[in-house]
Design an enzyme around this catalytic site. Sequence first.
Site, mmCIF file in Angstrom:
data_model
loop_
_atom_site.group_PDB
_atom_site.id
_atom_site.type_symbol
_atom_site.label_atom_id
_atom_site.label_comp_id
_atom_site.label_asym_id
_atom_site.label_seq_id
_atom_site.Cartn_x
_atom_site.Cartn_y
_atom_site.Cartn_z
ATOM 1 N N ARG A 129 38.679 37.832 38.089
ATOM 2 C CA ARG A 129 38.871 36.734 39.058
ATOM 3 C C ARG A 129 37.528 36.107 39.435
ATOM 4 O O ARG A 129 37.283 35.777 40.602
ATOM 5 C CB ARG A 129 39.582 37.221 40.333
ATOM 6 C CG ARG A 129 40.894 37.911 40.119
ATOM 7 C CD ARG A 129 41.994 36.960 39.671
ATOM 8 N NE ARG A 129 43.270 37.637 39.701
ATOM 9 C CZ ARG A 129 43.789 38.297 38.654
ATOM 10 N NH1 ARG A 129 43.162 38.322 37.485
ATOM 11 N NH2 ARG A 129 44.947 38.899 38.767
ATOM 12 N N SER A 183 47.485 35.614 46.275
ATOM 13 C CA SER A 183 46.762 36.805 46.747
ATOM 14 C C SER A 183 45.561 36.359 47.563
ATOM 15 O O SER A 183 44.719 35.604 47.060
ATOM 16 C CB SER A 183 46.256 37.615 45.560
ATOM 17 O OG SER A 183 47.325 37.935 44.715
ATOM 18 N N GLU A 211 39.794 36.434 47.771
ATOM 19 C CA GLU A 211 39.793 35.761 46.467
ATOM 20 C C GLU A 211 39.862 34.246 46.719
ATOM 21 O O GLU A 211 39.322 33.454 45.967
ATOM 22 C CB GLU A 211 41.035 36.227 45.697
ATOM 23 C CG GLU A 211 41.234 35.548 44.376
ATOM 24 C CD GLU A 211 42.513 36.031 43.694
ATOM 25 O OE1 GLU A 211 42.630 37.232 43.393
ATOM 26 O OE2 GLU A 211 43.390 35.175 43.475
HETATM 27 P P1 FAD Z 1 42.081 24.481 44.116
HETATM 28 O O1 FAD Z 1 42.695 25.370 45.118
HETATM 29 O O2 FAD Z 1 42.202 23.027 44.305
HETATM 30 O O3 FAD Z 1 40.547 24.860 43.957
HETATM 31 C C1 FAD Z 1 40.149 26.196 43.811
HETATM 32 C C2 FAD Z 1 38.630 26.226 43.584
HETATM 33 O O4 FAD Z 1 38.324 25.595 42.342
HETATM 34 C C3 FAD Z 1 37.855 25.444 44.640
HETATM 35 O O5 FAD Z 1 36.630 26.111 44.855
HETATM 36 C C4 FAD Z 1 37.608 24.086 44.004
HETATM 37 O O6 FAD Z 1 36.435 23.455 44.465
HETATM 38 C C5 FAD Z 1 37.462 24.469 42.536
HETATM 39 N N1 FAD Z 1 37.926 23.430 41.604
HETATM 40 C C6 FAD Z 1 39.203 22.951 41.493
HETATM 41 N N2 FAD Z 1 39.267 22.068 40.482
HETATM 42 C C7 FAD Z 1 38.029 21.982 39.953
HETATM 43 C C8 FAD Z 1 37.455 21.239 38.879
HETATM 44 N N3 FAD Z 1 38.171 20.398 38.116
HETATM 45 N N4 FAD Z 1 36.124 21.389 38.628
HETATM 46 C C9 FAD Z 1 35.373 22.229 39.363
HETATM 47 N N5 FAD Z 1 35.853 22.960 40.394
HETATM 48 C C10 FAD Z 1 37.166 22.833 40.669
HETATM 49 N N6 FAD Z 1 45.794 32.947 40.736
HETATM 50 C C11 FAD Z 1 45.706 33.809 39.684
HETATM 51 O O7 FAD Z 1 44.618 34.000 39.126
HETATM 52 N N7 FAD Z 1 46.800 34.489 39.236
HETATM 53 C C12 FAD Z 1 48.008 34.336 39.793
HETATM 54 O O8 FAD Z 1 48.971 34.944 39.350
HETATM 55 C C13 FAD Z 1 48.132 33.442 40.908
HETATM 56 N N8 FAD Z 1 49.311 33.296 41.546
HETATM 57 C C14 FAD Z 1 49.413 32.469 42.630
HETATM 58 C C15 FAD Z 1 50.650 32.340 43.267
HETATM 59 C C16 FAD Z 1 50.784 31.500 44.357
HETATM 60 C C17 FAD Z 1 52.129 31.378 45.040
HETATM 61 C C18 FAD Z 1 49.688 30.740 44.799
HETATM 62 C C19 FAD Z 1 49.837 29.778 45.935
HETATM 63 C C20 FAD Z 1 48.447 30.867 44.184
HETATM 64 C C21 FAD Z 1 48.292 31.747 43.095
HETATM 65 N N9 FAD Z 1 47.060 31.919 42.429
HETATM 66 C C22 FAD Z 1 46.968 32.760 41.348
HETATM 67 C C23 FAD Z 1 45.886 31.202 42.902
HETATM 68 C C24 FAD Z 1 45.751 29.751 42.324
HETATM 69 O O9 FAD Z 1 46.970 29.305 41.842
HETATM 70 C C25 FAD Z 1 44.726 29.693 41.177
HETATM 71 O O10 FAD Z 1 43.471 30.138 41.619
HETATM 72 C C26 FAD Z 1 44.585 28.265 40.630
HETATM 73 O O11 FAD Z 1 43.778 28.269 39.466
HETATM 74 C C27 FAD Z 1 43.998 27.283 41.642
HETATM 75 O O12 FAD Z 1 44.155 25.984 41.111
HETATM 76 P P2 FAD Z 1 44.043 24.694 42.036
HETATM 77 O O13 FAD Z 1 44.025 23.512 41.128
HETATM 78 O O14 FAD Z 1 45.073 24.701 43.070
HETATM 79 O O15 FAD Z 1 42.592 24.909 42.666
HETATM 80 P P1 NAP Z 2 52.265 44.299 40.884
HETATM 81 O O1 NAP Z 2 52.929 44.219 39.545
HETATM 82 O O2 NAP Z 2 53.053 44.726 42.068
HETATM 83 O O3 NAP Z 2 50.978 45.229 40.764
HETATM 84 C C1 NAP Z 2 50.138 45.431 41.894
HETATM 85 C C2 NAP Z 2 48.710 45.373 41.453
HETATM 86 O O4 NAP Z 2 48.481 46.447 40.535
HETATM 87 C C3 NAP Z 2 48.382 44.088 40.754
HETATM 88 O O5 NAP Z 2 47.554 43.368 41.586
HETATM 89 C C4 NAP Z 2 47.742 44.484 39.439
HETATM 90 O O6 NAP Z 2 46.394 44.080 39.304
HETATM 91 C C5 NAP Z 2 47.761 46.001 39.426
HETATM 92 N N1 NAP Z 2 48.432 46.458 38.183
HETATM 93 C C6 NAP Z 2 49.766 46.636 38.014
HETATM 94 N N2 NAP Z 2 50.013 47.111 36.768
HETATM 95 C C7 NAP Z 2 48.809 47.206 36.155
HETATM 96 C C8 NAP Z 2 48.403 47.631 34.863
HETATM 97 N N3 NAP Z 2 49.287 48.057 33.960
HETATM 98 N N4 NAP Z 2 47.078 47.595 34.573
HETATM 99 C C9 NAP Z 2 46.176 47.167 35.460
HETATM 100 N N5 NAP Z 2 46.503 46.745 36.715
HETATM 101 C C10 NAP Z 2 47.796 46.776 37.056
HETATM 102 O O7 NAP Z 2 51.563 42.892 41.215
HETATM 103 P P2 NAP Z 2 52.155 41.548 41.793
HETATM 104 O O8 NAP Z 2 51.576 41.297 43.105
HETATM 105 O O9 NAP Z 2 53.636 41.488 41.604
HETATM 106 O O10 NAP Z 2 51.496 40.495 40.798
HETATM 107 C C11 NAP Z 2 51.841 40.502 39.435
HETATM 108 C C12 NAP Z 2 50.738 39.824 38.647
HETATM 109 O O11 NAP Z 2 50.591 38.471 39.086
HETATM 110 C C13 NAP Z 2 49.381 40.482 38.837
HETATM 111 O O12 NAP Z 2 48.685 40.432 37.620
HETATM 112 C C14 NAP Z 2 48.716 39.619 39.869
HETATM 113 O O13 NAP Z 2 47.302 39.589 39.729
HETATM 114 C C15 NAP Z 2 49.301 38.245 39.594
HETATM 115 N N6 NAP Z 2 49.346 37.463 40.820
HETATM 116 C C16 NAP Z 2 48.185 36.942 41.276
HETATM 117 C C17 NAP Z 2 48.164 36.166 42.428
HETATM 118 C C18 NAP Z 2 46.886 35.518 42.884
HETATM 119 O O14 NAP Z 2 46.943 34.677 43.772
HETATM 120 N N7 NAP Z 2 45.765 35.874 42.326
HETATM 121 C C19 NAP Z 2 49.337 35.946 43.135
HETATM 122 C C20 NAP Z 2 50.495 36.534 42.661
HETATM 123 C C21 NAP Z 2 50.503 37.292 41.498
HETATM 124 P P3 NAP Z 2 45.959 42.618 38.793
HETATM 125 O O15 NAP Z 2 46.181 41.747 39.955
HETATM 126 O O16 NAP Z 2 44.524 42.850 38.456
HETATM 127 O O17 NAP Z 2 46.770 42.235 37.607
#
Ligand code: FAD
Ligand code: NAP
Length: 335
Positions: free
Chosen positions: A162, A236, A331
């Site tokens: 991340r 998250s 994050e």
């Molecule tokens: P923004 O929120 O608009 O921006 C995020 C950051 O990126 C800011 O610092 C901004 O300045 C910068 N930025 C945006 N666009 C650009 C650009 N073109 N050039 C330079 N900088 C830029 N993330 C995960 O990794 N895994 C997930 O599974 C995941 N699940 C999510 C589920 C939900 C319900 C929500 C709400 C969020 C989730 N996220 C997840 C977080 C989010 O979706 C990601 O981080 C996504 O990439 C953000 O995109 P955005 O366009 O909305 O970025």
């Molecule tokens: P989950 O399946 O309930 O698991 C909980 C956590 O355990 C996750 O965060 C995941 O880490 C870790 N995990 C589970 N199985 C794993 C494996 N086999 N090896 C390594 N790590 C493992 O998680 P969840 O909340 O439902 O989310 C599912 C996936 O969607 C995850 O990958 C999560 O990162 C992603 N997600 C991300 C966001 C965001 O905003 N970043 C929001 C929603 C969901 P990791 O997170 O490192 O995968």
Amino acid sequence: MQAHADLKTLNTFGLTAHAPVLVMIGKATELNELASIPGFETKDWRILGGGSNVLLTQDVGKPVVRIAIPGMTVIGTEGADTIVEAGAGIIWHKFVMWTLSRDLYGLENLSLIPGTVGAAPIQNIGAYGVELVDVFHSLDAWDIRTGLIRTFTADDCAFGYRDSVFKHEAKDRYVITAVRFRLRTVPDLKLDYGTIRAELEAMKITSPTAKDVSDAVVAIRRSKLPDPAQIGNAGSFFKNPTIPTEQYESLKAAHDQIPGFPSANGVKVPAGWLIEQAGWKGFREGDGGVHAKQALVLVNYGGASGDQILSLARRIQADVAGKFGIDIHPEVNIW
Ligand code: FAD
Ligand code: NAP
């Protein structure tokens, strides 16, 4: 261009905050004209995509550039891989669906992540055992200081868990305009993470396609995560911490259920588990809270302020540190 722009509908937390000026960019070349617009001479801007990974704690004191650059193209092949390019403003999930509809594979586990293609490299988006870096080819970014486009390879991006260079020394210096991906024409399905297999079984699918995996991921996500259109959130809120193996072993002695996943520098512990064990899951105070189905997601039930969400996050951090001796860090990008 919009002066004193309200960003409430432009962030998935649904928080009210104003920007002195907001500009939408639909073509990379428009970035060259920005420096001559009053308010933008400072070259100190905020860049916004879909607003799904930001917490607006106050009015944004800087001009905001919203990236809406379109385009999805197959640009060639490299060995057995197909290289595709997407404009930074394309909605991530739309792009994933576009690749699958062309029988190009690798993004299926990243289905339904909100936001834009251009933001995906910023935190090296990841889900269900796949990260952007696994399929990344290169990206183009416009340097705010020089006005020149620079191409970044994966090494240049310094991707981590991340994490990328764009959260550190390159923070707020580059506008990502296009991202290229290396996709497969033969699927290499990743089914061993979380409940993907169980979901496929429930769907009565025995020989899944990449689209089936995408559908399973979408179904799991819809069942667990709050839809920002209904309840404000940014996914998250905290990153999962990695702790030294010895610390994990001693915590395991005291909490035998503590999950842990071996990683390069120790053991990754799900922050959601720590927050839940500390008693915060489902917590609500006013319109701010912790989601009832996923403790890692902080929510705005409607009228919370960004400050309120931030102070809730700080209380959770302090509590987790006190109870487990583990520091958890946001994050989400705090503005
Ligand atoms: P923004 O929120 O608009 O921006 C995020 C950051 O990126 C800011 O610092 C901004 O300045 C910068 N930025 C945006 N666009 C650009 C650009 N073109 N050039 C330079 N900088 C830029 N993330 C995960 O990794 N895994 C997930 O599974 C995941 N699940 C999510 C589920 C939900 C319900 C929500 C709400 C969020 C989730 N996220 C997840 C977080 C989010 O979706 C990601 O981080 C996504 O990439 C953000 O995109 P955005 O366009 O909305 O970025
Ligand atoms: P989950 O399946 O309930 O698991 C909980 C956590 O355990 C996750 O965060 C995941 O880490 C870790 N995990 C589970 N199985 C794993 C494996 N086999 N090896 C390594 N790590 C493992 O998680 P969840 O909340 O439902 O989310 C599912 C996936 O969607 C995850 O990958 C999560 O990162 C992603 N997600 C991300 C966001 C965001 O905003 N970043 C929001 C929603 C969901 P990791 O997170 O490192 O995968």
